[in-house]
Design a protein around this motif. Structure first.
Motif, PDB file in Angstrom:
ATOM      1  N   ARG A  40       0.840  -1.202   0.000  1.00 27.41           N
ATOM      2  CA  ARG A  40       0.000   0.000   0.000  1.00 27.41           C
ATOM      3  C   ARG A  40       0.876   1.255   0.000  1.00 27.41           C
ATOM      4  NH1 ARG A  40      -1.731   3.440   3.942  1.00 27.41           N
ATOM      5  NH2 ARG A  40      -3.689   4.513   3.548  1.00 27.41           N
ATOM      6  N   ASN A  41       1.896   1.271   0.836  1.00 28.02           N
ATOM      7  CA  ASN A  41       2.786   2.432   0.897  1.00 28.02           C
ATOM      8  C   ASN A  41       3.516   2.650  -0.423  1.00 28.02           C
ATOM      9  OD1 ASN A  41       2.046   2.960   3.521  1.00 28.02           O
ATOM     10  ND2 ASN A  41       3.786   1.880   4.425  1.00 28.02           N
ATOM     11  N   ASN A  42       3.965   1.551  -1.053  1.00 30.56           N
ATOM     12  CA  ASN A  42       4.634   1.658  -2.350  1.00 30.56           C
ATOM     13  C   ASN A  42       3.693   2.231  -3.401  1.00 30.56           C
ATOM     14  OD1 ASN A  42       7.009   0.645  -1.337  1.00 30.56           O
ATOM     15  ND2 ASN A  42       6.640  -1.439  -2.046  1.00 30.56           N
ATOM     16  N   LYS A  43       2.441   1.798  -3.382  1.00 30.88           N
ATOM     17  CA  LYS A  43       1.467   2.302  -4.356  1.00 30.88           C
ATOM     18  C   LYS A  43       1.157   3.768  -4.108  1.00 30.88           C
ATOM     19  CE  LYS A  43      -0.313  -2.006  -5.739  1.00 30.88           C
ATOM     20  NZ  LYS A  43      -0.808  -3.183  -5.647  1.00 30.88           N
ATOM     21  N   ILE A  44       1.081   4.170  -2.861  1.00 32.73           N
ATOM     22  CA  ILE A  44       0.849   5.584  -2.541  1.00 32.73           C
ATOM     23  C   ILE A  44       2.013   6.423  -3.059  1.00 32.73           C
ATOM     24  CG2 ILE A  44       0.767   7.243  -0.630  1.00 32.73           C
ATOM     25  CD1 ILE A  44      -0.910   5.146   0.907  1.00 32.73           C
ATOM     26  N   MET A  45       3.241   5.948  -2.875  1.00 29.87           N
ATOM     27  CA  MET A  45       4.412   6.681  -3.351  1.00 29.87           C
ATOM     28  C   MET A  45       4.420   6.758  -4.880  1.00 29.87           C
ATOM     29  SD  MET A  45       7.277   5.338  -0.586  1.00 29.87           S
ATOM     30  CE  MET A  45       8.587   5.512  -1.734  1.00 29.87           C
ATOM     31  N   ARG A  46       4.037   5.662  -5.544  1.00 28.70           N
ATOM     32  CA  ARG A  46       3.986   5.656  -7.004  1.00 28.70           C
ATOM     33  C   ARG A  46       2.943   6.640  -7.524  1.00 28.70           C
ATOM     34  NH1 ARG A  46       3.400   0.060  -9.902  1.00 28.70           N
ATOM     35  NH2 ARG A  46       2.477  -0.372  -7.910  1.00 28.70           N
ATOM     36  N   VAL A  47       1.784   6.669  -6.890  1.00 29.05           N
ATOM     37  CA  VAL A  47       0.729   7.596  -7.300  1.00 29.05           C
ATOM     38  C   VAL A  47       1.208   9.038  -7.129  1.00 29.05           C
ATOM     39  CG1 VAL A  47      -1.556   8.488  -6.661  1.00 29.05           C
ATOM     40  CG2 VAL A  47      -1.221   6.035  -6.938  1.00 29.05           C
ATOM     41  N   GLU A  48       1.862   9.326  -6.026  1.00 28.64           N
ATOM     42  CA  GLU A  48       2.379  10.678  -5.785  1.00 28.64           C
ATOM     43  C   GLU A  48       3.408  11.050  -6.849  1.00 28.64           C
ATOM     44  OE1 GLU A  48       2.663  14.358  -4.416  1.00 28.64           O
ATOM     45  OE2 GLU A  48       1.189  12.877  -3.737  1.00 28.64           O
ATOM     46  N   SER A  49       4.276  10.111  -7.185  1.00 26.56           N
ATOM     47  CA  SER A  49       5.274  10.356  -8.222  1.00 26.56           C
ATOM     48  C   SER A  49       4.602  10.627  -9.569  1.00 26.56           C
ATOM     49  CB  SER A  49       6.206   9.147  -8.338  1.00 26.56           C
ATOM     50  OG  SER A  49       7.063   9.298  -9.432  1.00 26.56           O
ATOM     51  N   LYS A  50       3.581   9.866  -9.884  1.00 27.34           N
ATOM     52  CA  LYS A  50       2.845  10.064 -11.143  1.00 27.34           C
ATOM     53  C   LYS A  50       2.150  11.424 -11.142  1.00 27.34           C
ATOM     54  CE  LYS A  50       3.494   5.830 -12.747  1.00 27.34           C
ATOM     55  NZ  LYS A  50       4.298   5.503 -13.866  1.00 27.34           N
ATOM     56  N   ARG A  51       1.619  11.841 -10.008  1.00 27.58           N
ATOM     57  CA  ARG A  51       0.973  13.155  -9.923  1.00 27.58           C
ATOM     58  C   ARG A  51       1.989  14.271 -10.150  1.00 27.58           C
ATOM     59  NH1 ARG A  51      -2.850  11.809  -4.837  1.00 27.58           N
ATOM     60  NH2 ARG A  51      -4.556  10.914  -6.025  1.00 27.58           N
ATOM     61  N   GLU A  52       3.180  14.124  -9.577  1.00 32.43           N
ATOM     62  CA  GLU A  52       4.223  15.124  -9.778  1.00 32.43           C
ATOM     63  C   GLU A  52       4.621  15.185 -11.251  1.00 32.43           C
ATOM     64  OE1 GLU A  52       7.386  14.062  -7.116  1.00 32.43           O
ATOM     65  OE2 GLU A  52       6.236  14.622  -5.341  1.00 32.43           O
ATOM     66  N   THR A  53       4.744  14.026 -11.883  1.00 34.66           N
ATOM     67  CA  THR A  53       5.087  13.980 -13.304  1.00 34.66           C
ATOM     68  C   THR A  53       3.994  14.641 -14.136  1.00 34.66           C
ATOM     69  OG1 THR A  53       6.350  11.948 -12.985  1.00 34.66           O
ATOM     70  CG2 THR A  53       5.664  12.455 -15.236  1.00 34.66           C
ATOM     71  N   LEU A  54       2.746  14.357 -13.817  1.00 33.73           N
ATOM     72  CA  LEU A  54       1.629  14.967 -14.534  1.00 33.73           C
ATOM     73  C   LEU A  54       1.640  16.482 -14.384  1.00 33.73           C
ATOM     74  CD1 LEU A  54      -0.986  14.759 -16.164  1.00 33.73           C
ATOM     75  CD2 LEU A  54      -2.192  14.432 -13.992  1.00 33.73           C
ATOM     76  N   ALA A  55       1.907  16.968 -13.181  1.00 29.36           N
ATOM     77  CA  ALA A  55       1.964  18.420 -12.955  1.00 29.36           C
ATOM     78  C   ALA A  55       3.090  19.038 -13.769  1.00 29.36           C
ATOM     79  CB  ALA A  55       2.143  18.712 -11.466  1.00 29.36           C
ATOM     80  N   TRP A  56       4.250  18.387 -13.803  1.00 29.20           N
ATOM     81  CA  TRP A  56       5.388  18.888 -14.561  1.00 29.20           C
ATOM     82  C   TRP A  56       5.051  18.906 -16.046  1.00 29.20           C
ATOM     83  CZ3 TRP A  56       8.539  16.721 -18.327  1.00 29.20           C
ATOM     84  CH2 TRP A  56       9.702  17.441 -18.634  1.00 29.20           C
ATOM     85  N   MET A  57       4.444  17.821 -16.544  1.00 28.68           N
ATOM     86  CA  MET A  57       4.093  17.750 -17.965  1.00 28.68           C
ATOM     87  C   MET A  57       3.041  18.794 -18.326  1.00 28.68           C
ATOM     88  SD  MET A  57       4.140  13.660 -18.569  1.00 28.68           S
ATOM     89  CE  MET A  57       4.117  13.653 -20.342  1.00 28.68           C
ATOM     90  N   SER A  58       2.095  19.041 -17.448  1.00 26.16           N
ATOM     91  CA  SER A  58       1.078  20.063 -17.703  1.00 26.16           C
ATOM     92  C   SER A  58       1.722  21.441 -17.804  1.00 26.16           C
ATOM     93  CB  SER A  58       0.034  20.060 -16.591  1.00 26.16           C
ATOM     94  OG  SER A  58      -0.665  18.845 -16.583  1.00 26.16           O
TER      95      SER A  58
END
Length: 161
Positions: A40-58
């Motif tokens: 669960r913790n690994n998935k939360i970290m992955r989701v956060e990383s994906k959100r940061e990437t999405l924000a950067w790409m936007s």
């Protein structure tokens, strides 16, 4: 086992029972709960990383749109009989990164090698994308390294038509 149990005194039976319960709880924790919590913790970290990437790409998408609004005819020139060198040089000037290109040299009939020093990475990527989209010029090879300045790269790019 029952005979052995019956030979124990009441206090010994209580201590043994409590020990068995502790062992069962520990096994359940180590085998069931801990892996689930870690996953669960690994998935939360992955989701956060994906959100940061999405924000950067936007953010980068907005920058690209801004550059296109500033110069809507960016790379709209017809290829015609223009050489690969001329097309790349014009594109680099339009993107404002020509000064950071130390060398543009032909590499065979249909290739050009560009040497870069402290070039804005974002603008370089936009340039390469526009050359591909507008002129069908592709990246054949690249070797880029981070510069000391944030967002800047040095190295070489080989383009081919």
């Amino acid at each position: 086992m029952k005979d052995w149990w019956d030979t124990l005194q009441a206090k010994e039976q209580l201590v043994t029972s409590l020990g068995a319960i502790v062992v069962v709880i520990a096994i359940l924790y180590l085998v069931v709960w801990s892996p689930i919590a870690e996953s669960r913790n690994n998935k939360i970290m992955r989701v956060e990383s994906k959100r940061e990437t999405l924000a950067w790409m936007s953010q980068k998408r907005l920058e690209v749109e801004h550059l296109k609004r500033i110069n809507p005819n960016l790379f709209n020139q017809a290829i015609g009989n223009r050489s690969l060198l001329a097309i790349v040089d014009t594109g680099a000037k339009q993107m404002g990164i020509r000064n950071s290109i130390t060398r543009i040299a032909p590499n065979g009939e249909d290739k050009v090698q560009i040497s870069l020093e402290n070039t804005a990475f974002d603008q370089l990527i936009v340039l390469l994308g526009e050359l591909e989209r507008r002129n069908h010029i592709q990246v054949a090879d690249t070797s880029l390294n981070k510069s000391e300045q944030i967002g800047k790269v040095s190295g070489s790019v080989t383009l081919s038509r």
